[in-house]
Write a protein that holds these residues in place. Structure first.
Motif, PDB file in Angstrom:
ATOM      1  N   GLY B  83       0.831  -1.208   0.000  1.00  0.00           N
ATOM      2  CA  GLY B  83       0.000   0.000   0.000  1.00  0.00           C
ATOM      3  C   GLY B  83       0.859   1.248   0.000  1.00  0.00           C
ATOM      4  O   GLY B  83       0.579   2.223  -0.701  1.00  0.00           O
ATOM      5  N   LEU B  84       1.913   1.221   0.794  1.00  0.00           N
ATOM      6  CA  LEU B  84       2.838   2.361   0.838  1.00  0.00           C
ATOM      7  C   LEU B  84       3.481   2.548  -0.533  1.00  0.00           C
ATOM      8  O   LEU B  84       3.615   3.675  -1.018  1.00  0.00           O
ATOM      9  CB  LEU B  84       3.914   2.120   1.900  1.00  0.00           C
ATOM     10  CG  LEU B  84       4.885   3.276   2.110  1.00  0.00           C
ATOM     11  CD1 LEU B  84       4.215   4.441   2.833  1.00  0.00           C
ATOM     12  CD2 LEU B  84       6.116   2.830   2.878  1.00  0.00           C
ATOM     13  N   LEU B  91       3.449  10.262  -2.012  1.00  0.00           N
ATOM     14  CA  LEU B  91       4.360  10.561  -0.903  1.00  0.00           C
ATOM     15  C   LEU B  91       5.198  11.794  -1.227  1.00  0.00           C
ATOM     16  O   LEU B  91       5.263  12.748  -0.451  1.00  0.00           O
ATOM     17  CB  LEU B  91       5.284   9.371  -0.622  1.00  0.00           C
ATOM     18  CG  LEU B  91       4.636   8.106  -0.064  1.00  0.00           C
ATOM     19  CD1 LEU B  91       5.662   6.990   0.035  1.00  0.00           C
ATOM     20  CD2 LEU B  91       4.015   8.364   1.300  1.00  0.00           C
ATOM     21  N   THR B  92       5.849  11.791  -2.385  1.00  0.00           N
ATOM     22  CA  THR B  92       6.672  12.943  -2.755  1.00  0.00           C
ATOM     23  C   THR B  92       5.782  14.162  -3.004  1.00  0.00           C
ATOM     24  O   THR B  92       6.192  15.287  -2.742  1.00  0.00           O
ATOM     25  CB  THR B  92       7.504  12.652  -4.010  1.00  0.00           C
ATOM     26  OG1 THR B  92       6.639  12.216  -5.055  1.00  0.00           O
ATOM     27  CG2 THR B  92       8.534  11.588  -3.751  1.00  0.00           C
ATOM     28  N   ILE B 116       3.327 -11.279   4.595  1.00  0.00           N
ATOM     29  CA  ILE B 116       2.582 -10.245   5.336  1.00  0.00           C
ATOM     30  C   ILE B 116       3.300  -9.824   6.618  1.00  0.00           C
ATOM     31  O   ILE B 116       2.840  -8.938   7.314  1.00  0.00           O
ATOM     32  CB  ILE B 116       1.160 -10.713   5.706  1.00  0.00           C
ATOM     33  CG1 ILE B 116       1.207 -11.962   6.588  1.00  0.00           C
ATOM     34  CG2 ILE B 116       0.323 -10.943   4.452  1.00  0.00           C
ATOM     35  CD1 ILE B 116      -0.111 -12.265   7.288  1.00  0.00           C
ATOM     36  N   TYR B 117       4.442 -10.464   6.926  1.00  0.00           N
ATOM     37  CA  TYR B 117       5.059 -10.220   8.238  1.00  0.00           C
ATOM     38  C   TYR B 117       6.011  -9.026   8.197  1.00  0.00           C
ATOM     39  O   TYR B 117       6.274  -8.434   7.161  1.00  0.00           O
ATOM     40  CB  TYR B 117       5.744 -11.502   8.720  1.00  0.00           C
ATOM     41  CG  TYR B 117       4.754 -12.618   8.839  1.00  0.00           C
ATOM     42  CD1 TYR B 117       3.803 -12.611   9.858  1.00  0.00           C
ATOM     43  CD2 TYR B 117       4.710 -13.635   7.894  1.00  0.00           C
ATOM     44  CE1 TYR B 117       2.846 -13.605   9.943  1.00  0.00           C
ATOM     45  CE2 TYR B 117       3.760 -14.634   7.970  1.00  0.00           C
ATOM     46  CZ  TYR B 117       2.821 -14.613   8.992  1.00  0.00           C
ATOM     47  OH  TYR B 117       1.866 -15.596   9.064  1.00  0.00           O
ATOM     48  N   GLY B 118       6.550  -8.744   9.336  1.00  0.00           N
ATOM     49  CA  GLY B 118       7.254  -7.481   9.490  1.00  0.00           C
ATOM     50  C   GLY B 118       8.687  -7.463   8.998  1.00  0.00           C
ATOM     51  O   GLY B 118       9.459  -8.363   9.315  1.00  0.00           O
ATOM     52  N   ASP B 119       9.035  -6.504   8.183  1.00  0.00           N
ATOM     53  CA  ASP B 119      10.397  -5.984   8.093  1.00  0.00           C
ATOM     54  C   ASP B 119      10.286  -4.523   7.673  1.00  0.00           C
ATOM     55  O   ASP B 119       9.167  -4.006   7.528  1.00  0.00           O
ATOM     56  CB  ASP B 119      11.329  -6.835   7.209  1.00  0.00           C
ATOM     57  CG  ASP B 119      11.001  -6.835   5.734  1.00  0.00           C
ATOM     58  OD1 ASP B 119      10.601  -5.785   5.209  1.00  0.00           O
ATOM     59  OD2 ASP B 119      11.175  -7.898   5.089  1.00  0.00           O
ATOM     60  N   GLN B 120      11.400  -3.855   7.536  1.00  0.00           N
ATOM     61  CA  GLN B 120      11.324  -2.399   7.362  1.00  0.00           C
ATOM     62  C   GLN B 120      11.686  -1.952   5.948  1.00  0.00           C
ATOM     63  O   GLN B 120      11.997  -0.790   5.723  1.00  0.00           O
ATOM     64  CB  GLN B 120      12.225  -1.730   8.406  1.00  0.00           C
ATOM     65  CG  GLN B 120      11.673  -1.938   9.815  1.00  0.00           C
ATOM     66  CD  GLN B 120      12.721  -1.870  10.906  1.00  0.00           C
ATOM     67  OE1 GLN B 120      13.905  -2.053  10.642  1.00  0.00           O
ATOM     68  NE2 GLN B 120      12.278  -1.617  12.121  1.00  0.00           N
ATOM     69  N   ARG B 121      11.602  -2.879   5.012  1.00  0.00           N
ATOM     70  CA  ARG B 121      11.964  -2.525   3.639  1.00  0.00           C
ATOM     71  C   ARG B 121      10.958  -1.570   3.001  1.00  0.00           C
ATOM     72  O   ARG B 121      11.302  -0.817   2.107  1.00  0.00           O
ATOM     73  CB  ARG B 121      12.104  -3.782   2.767  1.00  0.00           C
ATOM     74  CG  ARG B 121      13.307  -4.628   3.137  1.00  0.00           C
ATOM     75  CD  ARG B 121      13.858  -5.494   2.020  1.00  0.00           C
ATOM     76  NE  ARG B 121      13.078  -5.454   0.801  1.00  0.00           N
ATOM     77  CZ  ARG B 121      13.253  -4.568  -0.184  1.00  0.00           C
ATOM     78  NH1 ARG B 121      14.191  -3.665  -0.095  1.00  0.00           N
ATOM     79  NH2 ARG B 121      12.481  -4.605  -1.247  1.00  0.00           N
ATOM     80  N   GLN B 126      11.342   4.249   0.995  1.00  0.00           N
ATOM     81  CA  GLN B 126      10.741   5.560   0.709  1.00  0.00           C
ATOM     82  C   GLN B 126      11.391   6.674   1.536  1.00  0.00           C
ATOM     83  O   GLN B 126      10.799   7.733   1.743  1.00  0.00           O
ATOM     84  CB  GLN B 126       9.229   5.517   0.996  1.00  0.00           C
ATOM     85  CG  GLN B 126       8.488   4.498   0.176  1.00  0.00           C
ATOM     86  CD  GLN B 126       8.679   4.707  -1.318  1.00  0.00           C
ATOM     87  OE1 GLN B 126       8.552   5.821  -1.806  1.00  0.00           O
ATOM     88  NE2 GLN B 126       9.027   3.648  -2.039  1.00  0.00           N
ATOM     89  N   LEU B 127      12.599   6.438   1.949  1.00  0.00           N
ATOM     90  CA  LEU B 127      13.289   7.391   2.833  1.00  0.00           C
ATOM     91  C   LEU B 127      13.510   8.744   2.163  1.00  0.00           C
ATOM     92  O   LEU B 127      13.566   9.769   2.831  1.00  0.00           O
ATOM     93  CB  LEU B 127      14.638   6.777   3.248  1.00  0.00           C
ATOM     94  CG  LEU B 127      15.329   7.345   4.473  1.00  0.00           C
ATOM     95  CD1 LEU B 127      14.424   7.312   5.687  1.00  0.00           C
ATOM     96  CD2 LEU B 127      16.616   6.572   4.741  1.00  0.00           C
ATOM     97  N   ASP B 128      13.646   8.744   0.865  1.00  0.00           N
ATOM     98  CA  ASP B 128      13.986   9.979   0.149  1.00  0.00           C
ATOM     99  C   ASP B 128      12.761  10.779  -0.301  1.00  0.00           C
ATOM    100  O   ASP B 128      12.900  11.737  -1.056  1.00  0.00           O
ATOM    101  CB  ASP B 128      14.819   9.650  -1.098  1.00  0.00           C
ATOM    102  CG  ASP B 128      16.148   9.041  -0.732  1.00  0.00           C
ATOM    103  OD1 ASP B 128      16.552   9.179   0.442  1.00  0.00           O
ATOM    104  OD2 ASP B 128      16.783   8.427  -1.601  1.00  0.00           O
ATOM    105  N   CYS B 129      11.569  10.384   0.143  1.00  0.00           N
ATOM    106  CA  CYS B 129      10.375  11.017  -0.406  1.00  0.00           C
ATOM    107  C   CYS B 129      10.007  12.319   0.297  1.00  0.00           C
ATOM    108  O   CYS B 129       9.045  12.971  -0.079  1.00  0.00           O
ATOM    109  CB  CYS B 129       9.204  10.048  -0.399  1.00  0.00           C
ATOM    110  SG  CYS B 129       8.611   9.686   1.239  1.00  0.00           S
ATOM    111  N   GLY B 130      10.761  12.707   1.313  1.00  0.00           N
ATOM    112  CA  GLY B 130      10.522  14.008   1.938  1.00  0.00           C
ATOM    113  C   GLY B 130       9.644  13.990   3.174  1.00  0.00           C
ATOM    114  O   GLY B 130       9.215  15.031   3.649  1.00  0.00           O
TER     115      GLY B 130
END
Lengths: 301, 391
Positions: B83-84, B91-92, B116-121, B126-130
């Motif tokens: 979804g993200l 986002l930008t 469906i489980y957790g990681d932070q990828r 999307q770290l550069d999206c502001g």
């Protein structure tokens, strides 16, 4: 209600100083609609011709509130604007979207469908110039059969676009929307009446207006309005409304003008064979058969 | 203040209720769903007065939130993973438009393979999206961040969208005892949203326009400055927060037994609790282990991290992320911080927990053990059947 006409139209300009091409049908559709809706309009425009010509910082051309949305996000941003203003206790405004054919029938159709499903109180106007004109005349799903575009070139093997124009008006109506209409910049009184009518209806409203593009269609810049009338008069487009579950035909030409004349005057159709023209005529007649079966006639204003 | 037994998602929803967003637009995706379900219930029972918009996609969720924010309404959305990524264009867009929207992201692996489980990828990609990015360690912090996020995002000098990340399942679905503040307290903390640059019917303006080469850099510079200013505003928010709620936070990072630490582990998100226990165990054995938890990935705590490891012998970065073809994104950022501070230490990147794979206390002990080898580079934790760590 006393319908708004050219004579009673506001002299205020809300879309002024933009850099649209000479003879642009889309800019006429915007300008007239904003005159009808007035200064308390919040306009949303996705990427496309009208945002490209109207929002170049520091030359911003809307006299009313206006914002560019993402290409796919015209309807969803309208939803947010309408909900946000209402949540802030403001109710006397019009949330109006102006998107092209690609922004409406291709990339934006999902968000538009979602907004109609929720019956959000917004007016969505599609100015249809029948291709991605802003990026240089590429085919959209509203490009008509036979039209030459830069991605459907007319060559020896393929003669332009081979698919028919998607029927957005009836797709929108199939949602059970409170109000939908077709229009043409060649019939401005009819368009103004529809914009005004839509502005007084609660829920989602959709108006699909044919807006010729001299650059993309290959016509002279002073032929826009004439061609926009001719497409109606030859029966390849029709002026209609959908309301309370019923289709209404607003204007029935006594006798169709010649399809061939309409086609041959435009560079994008010049390669068509006589058989192609005959096929287009056949499709038109089929469509009108369905219109006579399913649409009520009501021409009074 | 009420003590309640809540999951991370439920706690966050309580925080959002207290923050009083006026428009909520969301599309369901596991493991975010409980947040939007709870908010729907709150709207239904009248404890939250908001317009809840059932959008047909994540792209529309954020597009709708932007519309609401553009007219000066407080907006909220929540998502996860695919979804993200689906809303990436928005986002930008939201960052460039300086719309101070708050979004919860339930950190989850991204396809392919489906998981469906957790990681932070998802969020790190999307770290550069502001957007401002913060990672919660537990349910209490999640609730508190809901309130603080609006305070920071809407601050006039910041005016930047804010992403609160909760580790999928490990945090979103785990129950803890949480202090739920009163509305009166929340109102004292969080002022109403006032925007200077909105679509105002009495003073019309044009927003989200085009800016050509001549003006573009200036707009982007202002966007950069806005997110940098968040650092000071976070400190200001935390001071006010401690005054009203009695809970203290420590800015962009949280350190643990760092003062005399020789071997330091840098973490992100909810693994911090387990890492603390492990450090305690190692300390009992006489090993000088310490921890840094990065709370904010943007703005990035470069000075804070450099200062904390200045006297260490080696630094490990454990992250549930990999930027394929190089290394973990957190590791890249940490190394850049050390380099700028003139610190040359062996640093090792431990890639673990992908797709929800469990990281145990023993794994963390092993990280500290491996750190003593002086190796510099990337190690993948527990690959395949043999459970070996691979370089």
């Amino acid at each position: 209600m006393a319908a708004m006409t050219v004579k009673t139209l506001s002299e205020d300009e809300f879309f002024y100083g933009h850099k649209a091409c000479a003879g642009c049908g889309g800019s006429l559709a915007l300008r007239i609609a904003l005159k009808v809706l007035g200064e308390r309009s919040v306009a949303v425009l996705p990427a496309g011709c009208m945002s490209a010509v109207g929002f170049n910082f520091p030359q911003l051309c809307f006299g009313n509130n206006a914002i560019i949305s993402t290409f796919a996000g015209t309807a969803s941003m309208l939803t947010g604007i309408e909900a946000g203003l209402r949540a802030r206790g403001i109710t006397d405004f019009h949330a109006v979207g102006f998107a092209g054919d690609g922004g409406t029938a291709d990339i934006g159709i999902q968000a538009l469908s979602g907004a109609i499903d929720r019956n959000d109180d917004i007016l969505y106007i599609c100015y249809d110039n029948e291709a991605y004109m802003n990026t240089g005349i590429q085919k959209s799903s509203l490009t008509p059969f036979g039209a030459k575009t830069t991605t459907t070139p007319a060559g020896k093997n393929i003669r332009g676009n081979l698919r028919p124009k998607k029927n957005m008006f009836e797709i929108i109506a199939a949602h059970g929307i409170p109000y939908a209409a077709t229009a043409s910049v060649g019939y401005l009184d009819d368009y103004m009446r529809k914009v005004e009518k839509a502005s007084k209806i609660k829920g989602t409203k959709y108006i699909h207006i044919i807006a010729p593009c001299p650059t993309g269609w290959g016509i002279a810049t002073d032929e826009t309005v004439e061609v926009a009338r001719e497409v109606v008069d030859c029966g390849l487009w029709y002026l209609a409304e959908y309301e309370n579950g019923t289709f209404i035909l607003n204007h029935r030409p006594e006798q169709f003008e010649d399809v061939e004349h309409y086609l041959r005057r435009q560079n994008r159709f010049r390669h068509l064979t006589d058989e192609d023209v005959q096929w287009i005529r056949h499709c038109r007649d089929e469509k009108w058969r369905a219109i006579h079966e399913n649409f009520k006639e009501k021409t009074e204003r | 203040m009420a003590r309640k037994f809540l999951s991370g998602n439920e706690a966050f929803a309580e925080g959002i209720r207290l923050s009083k967003p006026q428009v909520i637009s969301a599309y369901p995706i596991t493991p975010q769903t409980i947040v939007v379900e709870k908010l729907s219930e709150m709207v239904e029972n009248g404890s939250l007065k908001a317009e809840f918009i059932h959008v047909e996609s994540e792209h529309s969720a954020l597009s709708c939130a932007m519309g609401a924010s553009a007219v000066g309404a407080r907006a909220f959305t929540a998502t996860s993973s695919q979804g993200l990524l689906y809303m990436a264009e928005c986002l930008t867009y939201a960052a460039g438009g300086r719309f101070p929207i708050v979004m919860m992201n339930a950190n989850r692996s991204t396809a392919l393979p489906w998981n469906i489980y957790g990681d932070q990828r998802d969020s790190l990609s999307q770290l550069d999206c502001g957007w401002i990015q913060v990672y919660a360690k537990d349910a209490q912090e999640a609730l508190d961040l809901a309130l603080m996020s609006y305070y920071v995002a809407e601050h006039r000098e910041v005016s930047t969208p804010f992403m609160v990340n909760l580790d999928g399942f490990v945090l979103t679905h785990t129950y803890e005892t949480v202090d739920v503040p009163t509305e009166e307290q929340a109102n004292r903390f969080l002022p109403a949203f006032e925007s200077d640059h909105k679509l105002d019917l009495d003073h019309p303006c044009n927003l989200a326009f085009s800016a050509g080469p001549e003006h573009n850099s200036a707009f982007k510079y202002k966007e950069h400055v806005g997110i940098l200013k968040a650092k000071g505003v976070v400190a200001q928010a935390e001071e006010k927060f401690a005054e009203i709620f009695g809970r203290e936070y420590t800015g962009l990072t949280e350190n643990y037994r760092i003062k005399d630490a020789e071997y330091v582990l840098v973490t992100l998100g909810s693994i911090f609790g387990l890492a603390k226990e492990t450090v305690d165990r190692l300390r009992e054995r006489g090993q000088k282990a310490g921890l840094i938890r990065i709370r904010y990935m943007r703005p990035f705590p470069a000075e804070e991290i450099a200062e904390a490891v200045r006297n260490a012998k080696a630094v490990a970065v454990l992250e549930k992320d990999i930027s394929f073809g190089y290394e973990g994104t957190v590791y890249t950022n940490v190394n850049s911080a050390l380099q700028k501070a003139g610190i040359s230490l062996p640093t090792v990147n431990f890639i673990g927990g992908l797709g929800g794979k469990n990281i145990s206390g023993e794994d963390i002990e092993e990280i500290f053990e491996e750190l003593k080898e002086g190796y510099r580079g990337v190690k993948f934790m527990g690959i395949g059947g043999d459970g070996q760590w691979r370089r």
